[in-house]
Structure formats: C-alpha cells, structure tokens
Design an enzyme around this catalytic site. Structure first.
Site, PDB file in Angstrom:
ATOM      1  N   HIS A   1      73.565  33.027  44.331  1.00 46.71           N
ATOM      2  CA  HIS A   1      73.713  31.631  43.896  1.00 46.71           C
ATOM      3  C   HIS A   1      74.104  31.529  42.416  1.00 46.71           C
ATOM      4  O   HIS A   1      75.123  30.959  42.089  1.00 46.71           O
ATOM      5  CB  HIS A   1      72.372  30.931  44.190  1.00 46.71           C
ATOM      6  CG  HIS A   1      72.333  29.479  43.854  1.00 46.71           C
ATOM      7  ND1 HIS A   1      71.349  28.644  44.330  1.00 46.71           N
ATOM      8  CD2 HIS A   1      73.116  28.693  43.078  1.00 46.71           C
ATOM      9  CE1 HIS A   1      71.558  27.419  43.885  1.00 46.71           C
ATOM     10  NE2 HIS A   1      72.613  27.420  43.111  1.00 46.71           N
TER      11      HIS A   1
ATOM     12  N   HIS B   1      71.647  25.527  34.494  1.00 43.99           N
ATOM     13  CA  HIS B   1      71.818  26.194  35.795  1.00 43.99           C
ATOM     14  C   HIS B   1      73.300  26.471  35.974  1.00 43.99           C
ATOM     15  O   HIS B   1      74.133  25.583  35.797  1.00 43.99           O
ATOM     16  CB  HIS B   1      71.289  25.322  36.929  1.00 43.99           C
ATOM     17  CG  HIS B   1      71.659  25.848  38.281  1.00 43.99           C
ATOM     18  ND1 HIS B   1      71.388  27.141  38.663  1.00 43.99           N
ATOM     19  CD2 HIS B   1      72.296  25.275  39.332  1.00 43.99           C
ATOM     20  CE1 HIS B   1      71.856  27.332  39.888  1.00 43.99           C
ATOM     21  NE2 HIS B   1      72.404  26.214  40.315  1.00 43.99           N
TER      22      HIS B   1
ATOM     23  N   GLU C   1      70.066  19.501  42.961  1.00 42.61           N
ATOM     24  CA  GLU C   1      69.300  20.650  42.465  1.00 42.61           C
ATOM     25  C   GLU C   1      68.536  20.345  41.167  1.00 42.61           C
ATOM     26  O   GLU C   1      68.166  21.261  40.438  1.00 42.61           O
ATOM     27  CB  GLU C   1      70.230  21.848  42.236  1.00 42.61           C
ATOM     28  CG  GLU C   1      70.762  22.448  43.523  1.00 42.61           C
ATOM     29  CD  GLU C   1      71.256  23.862  43.304  1.00 42.61           C
ATOM     30  OE1 GLU C   1      70.591  24.796  43.770  1.00 42.61           O
ATOM     31  OE2 GLU C   1      72.303  24.035  42.649  1.00 42.61           O
TER      32      GLU C   1
ATOM     33  N   HIS D   1      76.513  28.864  38.131  1.00 42.87           N
ATOM     34  CA  HIS D   1      76.972  29.685  39.254  1.00 42.87           C
ATOM     35  C   HIS D   1      77.940  30.757  38.738  1.00 42.87           C
ATOM     36  O   HIS D   1      78.867  31.147  39.452  1.00 42.87           O
ATOM     37  CB  HIS D   1      77.700  28.819  40.295  1.00 42.87           C
ATOM     38  CG  HIS D   1      76.847  27.749  40.914  1.00 42.87           C
ATOM     39  ND1 HIS D   1      77.364  26.717  41.653  1.00 42.87           N
ATOM     40  CD2 HIS D   1      75.508  27.556  40.898  1.00 42.87           C
ATOM     41  CE1 HIS D   1      76.380  25.933  42.071  1.00 42.87           C
ATOM     42  NE2 HIS D   1      75.246  26.408  41.620  1.00 42.87           N
TER      43      HIS D   1
END
Ligand SMILES: [Zn+2]
Length: 258
Positions: A180, A95, A76, A97
């Site tokens: 996500h 990023h 990613e 989760h």
C-alpha cells in the site's frame, strides 16, 4: 481554526509532496490543530488544494468531520486520527503510496533501513504494518488494504510503537503498509515532509545498492549509532530545504494558493 500562516504552510506542504512525487492523485497530509482536532484537505488531489475552502476540520476522537455540512473527505482519514490519538506530540502526518517505498513493504527478506545520511531517522528497522493482522480478527471485513475505519487506523498507529525517551511521540517516525505505502509522522509540517521525502530517497538509494550487489551481495547499512547520529543531524537541519521547496512550487503554475 488554523492561523493564516498554518493554512499557507499546509497548502504549500500538499504542493511540495506532489512536486517531489510523494503523493499523486492519492495520498495526503494532515495537521493537528489541538488535542481534539486536526485538518486535512477535502477529497482532492494534493496538488490541487488551493484555499481554506478545501480544508476540513476533523475530530481526533472518531475521525469524523466537526461540521455536519463538511465536503467529502478521504476515506483513509482514520490513519491520521488514530495516530494523533495515540501520540499526543505528533503535529503532522503524511500518508503516501510512493512507488519507491512500496516494494519494501512486500519483501520481508529485504527490509527498508537507513543507509543514506539524510534518512538516519529510519534507524536500523522500519516496521511494516500488515492489514491482514486485523482481517484475521474479522473475516467479514472488506480486505482492500485501505484504512477505512478507526479499528484499522488504531492497529496501524500501534505499529509505530511508543518512544521510550520522548513521551507522546512514536518510537518509529515511519511505518510501511503492506502492498500500500507508508505513513510518516513529525512534530511540524516541515519535519513530516522532510522525513517523507528522505524516506523515499533512502528507498531509492537502497534499491539501487541492492541491485548493484545482486542477490546475496552485501549492502553496507548504518549501525544504530550512525543512524541515530545522522538522524539527529537531519532533524537539526530540517528547516533548511523548506524555502527552496516552497520556491519550487510557487514558480510552478500547477500549484495555486488563494
Ligand atoms: Zn492509501
């Protein structure tokens, strides 16, 4: 390549994100080196990143490693490359989760918005990116919700919007990703980590308040002026928690810095 100080801040940043529950085995931090390059750890849980050998230099242009013999990286990484490409003044990207935040990515009737003074930067609206907008353009794509191409990364980056008053920065520092997680941008490692931690805290506060209020009950959010002023104040004080956060991970034997 990055300076020793930048490498140390990057590695400690990975540890701090884990210590605060923003990443687990997944999720990542990246840092811009120049208008062409950025660094990210190899494919490794952020808590376990410990030395320069764990870092990979990537090209912003296509999200591919600079060196052919680079170790395996995160699939990613295009989240990061495309945000750096679209917003030249973004210096660091997270990023996550985060389970505190994900519920707000799948509940359009209860969007995430600033209601806690440490997270005024979220403003009155946090955009949600939906991978399905890209899937609809090409139904042969794998619909895993993961951002594994420049095409998906570019679409996500676009969701942050262009700032009207700060050239090179996105209009929204944070965007949620449906089912996500979220992505957060900053002009330094300290700032992006600060904003990531306080995004998750705002989500927890909002979730608790909405549970107290019950369905249809009233929750008092910030208006635009309050969010903007609180956001500026948080940014002015963003460096304050950093020494504490570093000390917390330095004292924990899980986190190693070689
Ligand atoms: Zn992800």
């Amino acid at each position: 390549m990055a300076s020793n100080d930048e490498i140390r801040r990057y590695i400690r940043g990975c540890h701090i994100l884990h210590f605060h529950g923003i990443v687990d085995a997944y999720g990542h931090l990246s840092y811009r080196l120049s208008d062409r390059l950025f660094i990210m750890s190899r494919y490794l849980a952020p808590a376990l990143v410990s030395s320069l050998a764990d870092l990979v230099v990537y090209k912003i242009e296509d999200g591919e490693p600079l060196m052919e013999d680079a170790p395996n990286g995160f699939s990613e990484r295009y989240i990061h490359s495309e945000i750096y490409k679209a917003y030249p003044k973004v210096k660091a990207v997270v990023h996550s989760h985060s389970l505190d935040v994900v519920p707000f990515s799948i509940s359009p009737s209860t969007p995430l918005r600033a209601c806690f003074h440490m997270a005024g930067f979220l403003g009155t609206e946090v955009p949600v990116w939906d991978a399905a907008t890209v899937y609809r353009e090409d139904e042969t794509m794998v619909q895993s919700m993961l951002v594994r191409s420049t095409r998906l990364g570019a679409s996500l980056a676009q969701t942050l919007g262009v700032a009207a008053d700060a050239e090179g920065l996105p209009r929204h520092p944070v965007a949620l990703m449906r089912g996500h997680g979220f992505v957060c941008t900053g002009d330094s490692i300290e700032m992006v980590i600060s904003k990531s931690i306080y995004t998750a805290q705002n989500a927890r506060v909002q979730m608790a308040a909405q549970s107290l209020a019950g369905g249809g009950g009233h929750v008092h959010f910030f208006n635009e002026r309050e969010a903007a002023d609180a956001g500026r104040t948080t940014i002015a004080g963003a460096a304050k928690p950093w020494p504490l956060w570093v000390a917390e991970v330095e004292l924990n034997p899980l986190y190693s810095l070689k």
